[in-house]
Design a protein around this motif. Structure first.
Motif, PDB file in Angstrom:
ATOM      1  N   HIS A   1      36.934  38.671  34.939  1.00 24.81           N
ATOM      2  CA  HIS A   1      35.852  37.841  36.289  1.00 24.81           C
ATOM      3  C   HIS A   1      36.235  38.358  37.542  1.00 24.81           C
TER       4      HIS A   1
ATOM      5  N   SER B   1      40.702  34.747  46.079  1.00 24.52           N
ATOM      6  CA  SER B   1      40.245  34.091  44.599  1.00 24.52           C
ATOM      7  C   SER B   1      41.524  33.860  43.676  1.00 24.52           C
TER       8      SER B   1
ATOM      9  N   THR C   1      37.315  30.900  42.728  1.00 23.93           N
ATOM     10  CA  THR C   1      36.913  32.362  42.871  1.00 23.93           C
ATOM     11  C   THR C   1      35.652  32.424  43.470  1.00 23.93           C
ATOM     12  N   THR C   2      35.598  33.698  44.139  1.00 20.91           N
ATOM     13  CA  THR C   2      34.606  33.877  44.827  1.00 20.91           C
ATOM     14  C   THR C   2      34.226  35.625  45.058  1.00 20.91           C
ATOM     15  N   ARG C   3      32.866  35.747  45.099  1.00 24.21           N
ATOM     16  CA  ARG C   3      32.625  37.254  45.235  1.00 24.21           C
ATOM     17  C   ARG C   3      33.256  37.955  46.625  1.00 24.21           C
TER      18      ARG C   3
ATOM     19  N   ASP D   1      34.539  41.631  38.043  1.00 27.09           N
ATOM     20  CA  ASP D   1      33.096  41.459  38.269  1.00 27.09           C
ATOM     21  C   ASP D   1      32.484  41.059  39.538  1.00 27.09           C
ATOM     22  N   LEU D   2      33.670  40.136  40.183  1.00 29.89           N
ATOM     23  CA  LEU D   2      33.127  39.611  41.443  1.00 29.89           C
ATOM     24  C   LEU D   2      33.577  40.606  42.528  1.00 29.89           C
ATOM     25  N   GLY D   3      33.849  41.621  41.950  1.00 30.43           N
ATOM     26  CA  GLY D   3      34.185  42.907  43.220  1.00 30.43           C
ATOM     27  C   GLY D   3      35.418  42.979  43.552  1.00 30.43           C
ATOM     28  N   HIS D   4      36.438  42.324  43.151  1.00 24.53           N
ATOM     29  CA  HIS D   4      38.007  42.354  43.248  1.00 24.53           C
ATOM     30  C   HIS D   4      38.615  43.786  42.848  1.00 24.53           C
TER      31      HIS D   4
END
Length: 336
Positions: free
Chosen positions: A177, A274, A331-333, A180-183
């Protein structure tokens, strides 16, 4: 008005005579361990039993069968929300089978674990469910050698009957997850090294990172206890040595502690940091910043552990229940 209940205890024979059926029929209908029949006879028997004030003596009934109708549950502590939730789920599952669950605590000490187990056995429990989690635990092997009916909950030693969540999959879902959010800069705070759950969740996280072409460096993993205070200390260590954009905490108490450490470090969860937890305890969705976490179906795990106590030889002895990700505001992008 004079009733049977006034004159003394109502027996199965009293119910049978009043309902016009045999004693064996009454016994079968009122046996809480059996599926609840809705036949006309069964409904009539239950109605008569209620009217007469019949109360089944589970203890006496169990003694006649060489059982006590109780199941012993061993947990490290009940101050841990996850252990409390697990025991409540086991108690519900035991009750559905007509049994009563009793609990003993042992901390994380092997000697205390053995002592608590003997106390439960001395009280004649019909089986044991162990919700302890040490990888070096010798108790399951000792119980197998003694022929004592038991199962493991939330972990497995690969031999004894076990019902648990898929910790590897849960760790994978959490970190996938975040990826997928770019972390890409992700730290992991997990439980003690002796806990199979802590190690399984780290391995799942490692697998998710590997799929994204990322390595999990040893310094990015902090092993701690499973409490909030341990989460605060682990979080301080993480934010002192680095500035990750995301943290996966291998249980919700740890995540709450990391939230506190993030605040002290000037980080804002759900904004520039996040955070993912694990277990989905009731508090997780009610925090000021609702926590993204991995939901563990405790009732399914508990039902599996109780079923395995009474499973016939030859059935599958290790059952894994799939967890699910619960995305929330923590959690955030990543903003490029």
């Amino acid at each position: 008005m004079d009733t049977m209940a006034d004159r003394g205890s109502v027996t199965l024979r009293d119910v049978a005579e009043a309902a016009g059926v045999s004693v064996s029929t009454v016994s079968r209908v009122l046996d809480e361990r059996a599926p609840r029949s809705q036949s006309a006879t069964a409904v009539r028997v239950r109605q008569v039993a209620d009217e007469l004030g019949y109360r089944r003596n589970a203890y006496a009934s169990g003694l006649r069968r060489g059982q006590t109708g109780t199941i012993g549950v061993l947990v490290p502590r009940l101050t841990d929300t996850v252990m409390a939730l697990m025991f409540e789920a086991l108690e519900r599952a035991a009750r559905a089978r007509g049994y009563f669950a009793v609990v003993a605590t042992c901390g994380d000490d092997p000697e205390s674990e053995r002592s608590s187990t003997e106390i439960l056995l001395e009280r004649g429990v019909d089986g044991l469910v162990l919700a302890t989690a040490r990888l070096d635990d010798e108790l399951p092997a000792a119980l197998r050698a003694r022929g004592i009916r038991h199962s493991l909950a939330l972990r497995t030693d690969g031999v004894s009957p076990s019902s648990l969540g898929d910790d590897d999959m849960g760790g994978y879902l959490a970190v996938r997850h975040l990826v997928d959010l770019g972390h890409r800069d992700i730290a992991i705070v997990t439980g003690p090294r002796f806990a199979s759950s802590a190690n399984g969740r780290v391995e799942g996280a490692r697998r998710a990172l590997a799929e994204a072409g990322l390595a999990l460096d040893a310094e990015r993993v902090v092993y701690a206890g499973y409490g909030i205070d341990e989460g605060v200390e682990a979080g301080r260590a993480v934010f002192t040595s680095s500035r990750p954009t995301a943290v996966f905490a291998a249980n919700d108490n740890l995540a709450i502690g990391v939230m506190r450490a993030a605040h002290l470090a000037g980080r804002v969860v759900g904004d520039d940091l996040s955070l993912v937890g694990y277990n989905d305890i009731p508090l997780a969705s009610r925090l000021p910043v609702p926590l993204t976490t991995v939901h563990v179906p405790f009732d399914q795990i508990a039902a599996g552990a109780i079923d395995l106590l009474f499973a016939p030889p030859g059935e599958a002895t290790i059952r894994k229940v799939l967890p699910t990700l619960m995305p929330r505001a923590s959690t955030t992008r990543v903003v490029e």
